[in-house]
Design an enzyme around this catalytic site. Structure first.
Site, short mmCIF file in Angstrom:
data_model
loop_
_atom_site.label_atom_id
_atom_site.label_comp_id
_atom_site.label_asym_id
_atom_site.label_seq_id
_atom_site.Cartn_x
_atom_site.Cartn_y
_atom_site.Cartn_z
N HIS A 1 1.69 4.37 5.34
CA HIS A 1 2.14 3.33 4.41
C HIS A 1 2.68 3.99 3.15
CE1 HIS A 1 2.22 -0.30 1.95
NE2 HIS A 1 2.14 -0.96 3.08
N ASP B 1 -0.27 -3.66 10.41
CA ASP B 1 0.30 -3.97 11.73
C ASP B 1 -0.51 -3.41 12.89
OD1 ASP B 1 3.30 -3.51 9.99
OD2 ASP B 1 2.64 -5.40 10.87
C1 SDX Z 1 4.66 -2.75 6.52
O1 SDX Z 1 5.81 -1.69 1.87
C2 SDX Z 1 4.96 -2.56 2.28
O2 SDX Z 1 4.15 -3.09 1.55
C3 SDX Z 1 5.10 -2.90 3.76
C4 SDX Z 1 4.02 -3.79 4.35
C5 SDX Z 1 4.04 -5.19 3.76
O3 SDX Z 1 3.00 -5.85 3.76
O4 SDX Z 1 5.16 -5.65 3.39
O5 SDX Z 1 2.74 -3.23 4.12
C6 SDX Z 1 4.20 -3.98 5.85
O6 SDX Z 1 5.83 -2.54 6.63
C7 SDX Z 1 3.63 -1.75 6.99
C8 SDX Z 1 4.27 -0.47 7.62
C9 SDX Z 1 4.70 -0.79 9.06
N1 SDX Z 1 5.44 0.36 9.63
C10 SDX Z 1 4.91 1.18 10.54
O7 SDX Z 1 3.74 1.12 10.92
C11 SDX Z 1 5.89 2.23 11.09
C12 SDX Z 1 5.19 3.60 11.14
N2 SDX Z 1 4.96 4.06 9.75
C13 SDX Z 1 5.97 4.96 9.20
O8 SDX Z 1 7.28 4.73 9.62
C14 SDX Z 1 5.79 5.19 7.70
O9 SDX Z 1 4.46 5.49 7.51
C15 SDX Z 1 6.22 4.12 6.71
C16 SDX Z 1 7.62 3.70 6.90
C17 SDX Z 1 5.31 2.93 6.79
C18 SDX Z 1 6.07 4.72 5.30
O10 SDX Z 1 6.99 5.71 5.23
P1 SDX Z 1 7.17 6.65 3.91
O11 SDX Z 1 6.30 6.18 2.81
O12 SDX Z 1 8.63 6.76 3.63
O13 SDX Z 1 6.57 8.01 4.35
P2 SDX Z 1 7.35 9.13 5.15
O14 SDX Z 1 8.15 8.52 6.26
O15 SDX Z 1 8.07 9.98 4.16
O16 SDX Z 1 6.14 9.95 5.83
C19 SDX Z 1 5.51 11.04 5.14
C20 SDX Z 1 5.09 12.00 6.26
C21 SDX Z 1 6.27 12.46 7.14
O17 SDX Z 1 5.92 13.74 7.69
P3 SDX Z 1 6.50 15.10 6.95
O18 SDX Z 1 8.00 14.88 6.79
O19 SDX Z 1 5.76 15.16 5.63
O20 SDX Z 1 6.17 16.19 7.91
O21 SDX Z 1 4.19 11.34 7.16
C22 SDX Z 1 4.78 11.27 8.46
C23 SDX Z 1 6.27 11.48 8.26
O22 SDX Z 1 6.85 11.99 9.45
N3 SDX Z 1 4.50 9.94 8.97
C24 SDX Z 1 4.16 9.67 10.24
C25 SDX Z 1 3.94 8.29 10.28
N4 SDX Z 1 4.16 7.75 9.07
C26 SDX Z 1 4.51 8.78 8.26
N5 SDX Z 1 4.04 10.46 11.31
C27 SDX Z 1 3.67 9.86 12.47
N6 SDX Z 1 3.45 8.52 12.60
C28 SDX Z 1 3.57 7.72 11.53
N7 SDX Z 1 3.34 6.41 11.65
#
Ligand code: SDX
Length: 459
Positions: A309, A366
């Site tokens: 998140h 989720d």
């Molecule tokens: C919602 O914003 C809100 O408030 C949203 C929400 C709401 O109520 O409105 O809470 C609802 O959207 C919840 C999130 C639902 N999405 C998912 O579950 C999809 C999976 N999650 C990721 O795509 C990610 O965690 C996000 C999009 C939720 C957050 O992304 P960020 O903050 O941009 O973080 P990032 O992508 O830069 O990740 C940081 C690191 C990365 O690795 P490195 O580049 O440092 O090596 O963490 C890794 C990412 O690859 N990472 C994950 C991951 N989430 C982040 N790796 C594997 N699986 C994951 N789910």
């Protein structure tokens, strides 16, 4: 004068900017005069470090896993309130009195039906294959056509009709969702009933069979109502920021929430709940105990959907509540869902793996919501629609917060251009003879010549 200033030194010159403090102690450097004073802009990919506004609606402390609607912790509301009462709180800032609650509920109920001519949308207006989120975003905007007094794009007039528009959208979003499901499944449309509560009415409209009126078990109604309540707002998430951006142009509430639905649909945002169940099903069908999938996520080949998140660097407080609710609903429906076991095993594995620990990746809202929706019979392509119904109060409240701002600015970020500067491009192409100046074509003639001719003519 701010009680604290932030200094930035550029080319030996120091500039000072005021620091604002939120009521929960958050600090923000006000850079609204940064470009005017320094000629520089700030750059912040995904706005991860940038506040777009001051808001009184929701407070989140991502490090501590705190979520409050109008100052009230989500756990207190989940335990003691309902979705519609919480919607009132989010929209109007206070919990309703008995009388206010009765009036609000009646207004929502009175607005449950759609104008009869809207039902044509469900009779050939969309292919059966249409995703319900596409139908929802289209019809939320279309509903506004039946209430021209609410969609004037004149702030004062649209605000004058705000209370009616809010109740109408809260109510009709549910009816449109149910009718989209019925149309896609070749079922007759079911009208809302005057004696049913908000979530009960929705489930009735969704699952009534031609030969059997469906009235959900109380625990099923409560589980869905809890899902709506837990999704009701979440400050400046992608879809709510979209609603605020559209509202900032002066657009009406219907157009703004329709845009919010489109932003929510994305798999990184509201579309994740559908992807979580698909991910769990794939793991189940492959016979993997989750180990292989986690390795693929760590290698960047996929994402552990429902994990991570932007704000929560600890357990999403909503996920905690939903995990317990999922176990309870499965007991009620007497269902042993292997996907819940896989989800819990996946969580345990991920939470003991340094990849996820180092990145503060925990289950988000989720991760468990899909288990509950699946247990109450919701098809996966309706999962994000459930999120949209839940988020409607938040979108409505944020639209109003933007609309009521005196001299509110249109949201229009800047950028850094990284394309090729090609001032002399056309002349250069002419010199190389690639664009001959007497180049003739009907198209060019009918459009008064292309960019190259116009530019050459001016050269
Ligand atoms: C919602 O914003 C809100 O408030 C949203 C929400 C709401 O109520 O409105 O809470 C609802 O959207 C919840 C999130 C639902 N999405 C998912 O579950 C999809 C999976 N999650 C990721 O795509 C990610 O965690 C996000 C999009 C939720 C957050 O992304 P960020 O903050 O941009 O973080 P990032 O992508 O830069 O990740 C940081 C690191 C990365 O690795 P490195 O580049 O440092 O090596 O963490 C890794 C990412 O690859 N990472 C994950 C991951 N989430 C982040 N790796 C594997 N699986 C994951 N789910």
């Amino acid at each position: 004068m701010a009680d604290e200033m932030a200094n930035i030194t550029l080319n030996g010159k120091t500039f000072s900017f005021p620091v604002h403090s939120g009521t929960e102690g958050e600090k923000a450097i006000d850079i609204s005069k940064l470009r005017q004073q320094t000629g520089y802009i700030a750059l912040d990919d995904g706005f991860a470090n940038t506040g777009s506004c001051e808001s009184k609606i929701t407070y989140i402390d991502g490090e501590k896993g705190i979520l409050c609607y109008r100052g009230i912790p989500i756990e207190v509301l989940a335990e003691n309130s309902t979705f519609i009462e919480t919607a009132y709180l989010i929209i109007y800032g206070e919990l309703p009195s008995r009388k206010e609650m009765s009036n609000f509920s009646q207004k929502v109920l009175r607005n449950a039906s759609l104008h009869e001519s809207m039902l044509h949308f469900f009779d050939g207006g969309f292919p059966f294959t249409a995703h319900p989120m596409a139908i929802l975003s289209s019809l939320l905007n279309s509903v506004g056509c039946y209430y021209p007094q609410m969609v004037t794009n004149q702030r004062e007039q649209d605000l004058e009709h705000f209370d009616d528009a809010a109740a109408l959208l809260l109510s009709k979003v549910r009816t449109i969702a149910a009718m989209a499901y019925r149309m896609k499944n070749g079922l007759p449309l079911i009208y809302p009933k005057r004696d049913l509560g908000y979530s009960q009415n929705f489930l009735h409209m969704m699952f009534t069979e031609p030969y059997h009126e469906y009235y959900p078990h109380d625990d099923i109604t409560k589980a869905l109502d809890l899902i709506f309540l837990l999704h009701a707002d979440h400050e400046q998430n992608c879809s709510t920021s979209t609603v605020r951006m559209v509202a900032s142009s002066g657009a009406n509430l219907f157009a703004s929430v329709s845009a919010g639905v489109c932003a929510l649909w994305g798999p990184l945002h509201g579309g994740a709940n559908q992807r979580v169940i698909q991910m769990l099903q794939e793991i189940h069908d492959s016979g993997d105990d989750g180990t292989k999938f986690i390795e693929e996520a760590k290698a960047g080949k996929t994402k552990l959907m429902g994990f991570g998140h932007r704000l929560y660097k600890t357990y999403d407080p909503r996920a905690k509540i939903l995990r317990a609710a999922a176990e309870k609903v499965l007991q009620v429906v007497k269902l042993k869902d292997p996907l819940l076991d896989i989800a819990q095993r996946l969580e345990e594995k991920a939470r003991s793996d340094s990849y996820f620990i180092d990145r503060n990746l925990y289950p988000n809202v989720d991760f468990y919501s899909g288990i509950i929706l699946k247990a109450i019979g919701m098809p996966t392509d309706m999962f994000t629609v459930m999120f949209a119904i839940g988020r409607m109060p938040g979108w409505i409240a944020h639209w109003r917060e933007v609309a009521e701002r005196e001299k509110g600015k249109i949201i229009r970020p800047r950028q850094i251009y990284v394309g090729s500067p090609r001032r002399d491009y056309v002349k250069m192409r002419h010199r190389e003879g690639e664009i001959s100046s007497d180049y003739e074509s009907d198209d060019h003639k009918s459009y008064g010549g292309g960019a190259s001719e116009n530019a050459a003519a001016k050269a």
